[in-house]
Design an enzyme around this catalytic site. Structure first.
Site, PDB file in Angstrom:
ATOM      1  N   TYR A 200      14.578 -42.241  31.158  1.00  0.00           N
ATOM      2  CA  TYR A 200      14.685 -40.937  30.635  1.00  0.00           C
ATOM      3  C   TYR A 200      15.779 -40.068  30.964  1.00  0.00           C
ATOM      4  O   TYR A 200      16.597 -39.391  30.032  1.00  0.00           O
ATOM      5  CB  TYR A 200      13.290 -40.110  30.785  1.00  0.00           C
ATOM      6  CG  TYR A 200      13.237 -38.579  30.202  1.00  0.00           C
ATOM      7  CD1 TYR A 200      13.086 -38.419  28.725  1.00  0.00           C
ATOM      8  CD2 TYR A 200      13.313 -37.832  31.273  1.00  0.00           C
ATOM      9  CE1 TYR A 200      12.870 -37.059  28.550  1.00  0.00           C
ATOM     10  CE2 TYR A 200      13.185 -36.275  30.757  1.00  0.00           C
ATOM     11  CZ  TYR A 200      12.982 -36.179  29.410  1.00  0.00           C
ATOM     12  OH  TYR A 200      12.721 -34.605  28.927  1.00  0.00           O
ATOM     13  N   LYS A 204      19.186 -37.946  29.025  1.00  0.00           N
ATOM     14  CA  LYS A 204      19.175 -36.307  28.913  1.00  0.00           C
ATOM     15  C   LYS A 204      20.296 -35.904  29.774  1.00  0.00           C
ATOM     16  O   LYS A 204      20.974 -34.684  29.258  1.00  0.00           O
ATOM     17  CB  LYS A 204      18.037 -35.676  29.731  1.00  0.00           C
ATOM     18  CG  LYS A 204      16.773 -35.968  28.944  1.00  0.00           C
ATOM     19  CD  LYS A 204      16.699 -34.907  27.709  1.00  0.00           C
ATOM     20  CE  LYS A 204      15.634 -34.869  26.962  1.00  0.00           C
ATOM     21  NZ  LYS A 204      15.416 -33.804  25.880  1.00  0.00           N
TER      22      LYS A 204
END
Length: 357
Positions: A200, A204
């Site tokens: 993740y 980001k």
């Protein structure tokens, strides 16, 4: 009344950081003007059907904005639209709509923004809130999940930004009109990630780099570019994350107590109105951002510079402590095995972080 005097280098550093926060906050409260007015302007929010995106949409509706929300699920979008209408500052005067689209597709992004343009004109503000985390150990993840995290968390933002900038640049604002804005939502883990979020966090972090680069390019087009970095948000997505989040990850998260979507929205909007470029929503975010400014524009230059000096000292202690948590965990429980139930607790500094923050 006597006050405790910090005795450790870490405590002293954090006390100094808090001390320099006060004058900066007072200055912003009384001597800065709104750099992002929204009353009567058109705002597009992706991921606006729930969580932070919906909270941002409702808050801006309360400030008089016309709002279009974009997400996949039409049922959730319809419910969210009802909430927006009841949040309006001027019911019956403001306009609201939703568009259903898969934002991981560039064609879908263009279609959604074209629908919004036909309905309400060229957006003044586009804010990307779409995204989702799938926690787990990188080694154990299916390659499709790894690719999906990049598509959901980066491609959706990249395609939205590309479509939005082209719309805005093709229709320049008249001289004297309020600035247009492109706002990204990343995470504090773009500054410092931890085990369990390695599918993740890189996507980001890429958003932060995109924001830095576009901030400079968009000077050509009259668009201000910002990026928000919330920590844990108690949203529907958080409940999903908890199902697959490794126990070690929860230990490393330590004192990140989280915020509600409404609080995150309020903090982000308040700091965007002050003109901040890299926006955080809590002191932990301030600390993590301070160690990662690079060449990004700072808000209050003297405060952010002092904070960076202080946090450089803090990380000399905290970095090894966090790594030590992982070492203690593996010594006590062994290397985690995919599908096996993990044991809670190691008694490490990740569990004691509240002592320092």
């Amino acid at each position: 009344m006597s006050f405790p005097i910090p005795s450790t280098p870490l405590a002293l550093a954090l006390t100094a950081a808090v001390a320099v926060t006060v004058p900066a906050t007072v200055f912003n409260m009384f001597w800065s003007k709104n750099k992002m007015p929204v009353d009567g302007r058109l705002v597009v929010i992706t991921g606006g059907s729930q969580g932070m995106g919906l909270s941002v949409a409702k808050l801006l509706a309360q400030k008089g904005a016309n709002v279009a929300i974009v997400a996949r699920d039409r049922t959730k979008l319809a419910h969210a639209l009802t909430e927006l209408e009841t949040s309006a500052a001027r019911p019956g005067t403001q306009k609201f709509m939703f568009a259903s689209a898969d934002l991981t597709s560039s064609a879908e992004c263009r279609r959604a923004l074209d629908e919004i343009k036909a309905w309400g004109g060229v957006p003044d503000i586009v804010w990307t809130c779409a995204g989702a985390a799938v926690p787990g150990y990188f080694k154990d993840m299916d390659p499709d999940v790894l690719e999906g995290q990049v598509k959901t968390n980066y491609f959706s933002v990249m395609h939205t930004a590309h479509a939005a900038i082209n719309l805005m640049a093709a229709s320049p604002l008249p001289e004297g009109a309020p600035q247009r804005h492109l706002i990204f939502t990343s995470t504090v883990m773009a500054f410092y990630t931890i085990a369990g979020y390695n599918a993740y966090s890189p996507a980001k972090a890429a958003i932060r780099t995109l924001a830095d680069g576009l901030r400079q390019e968009c000077l050509l087009y009259g668009i201000d570019v910002h990026c928000c970095f919330p920590g844990t948000i108690y949203s529907p997505g958080f409940e999903v994350e908890q199902r697959t989040k490794p126990e070690l990850t929860k230990i490393l998260e330590g004192s990140d107590e989280g915020q509600t979507p409404d609080v995150v929205a309020q903090m982000c909007v308040a700091r965007l109105e002050k003109g901040q470029t890299l926006v955080v929503t809590a002191f932990l975010g301030e600390a993590m951002r301070a160690g990662n400014w690079g060449g990004s524009p700072r808000g209050c230059w003297w405060f952010d510079t002092i904070m960076a000096w202080v946090i450089a000292v803090v990380w000399l202690v905290m970095g090894p402590m966090m790594d030590g948590d992982v070492t203690k965990y593996v010594k006590k429980h062994g290397v985690p095995v995919k599908g096996a139930k993990e044991t809670k607790g190691i008694g490490g500094p990740g569990e004691r972080t509240a002592m320092f923050l």
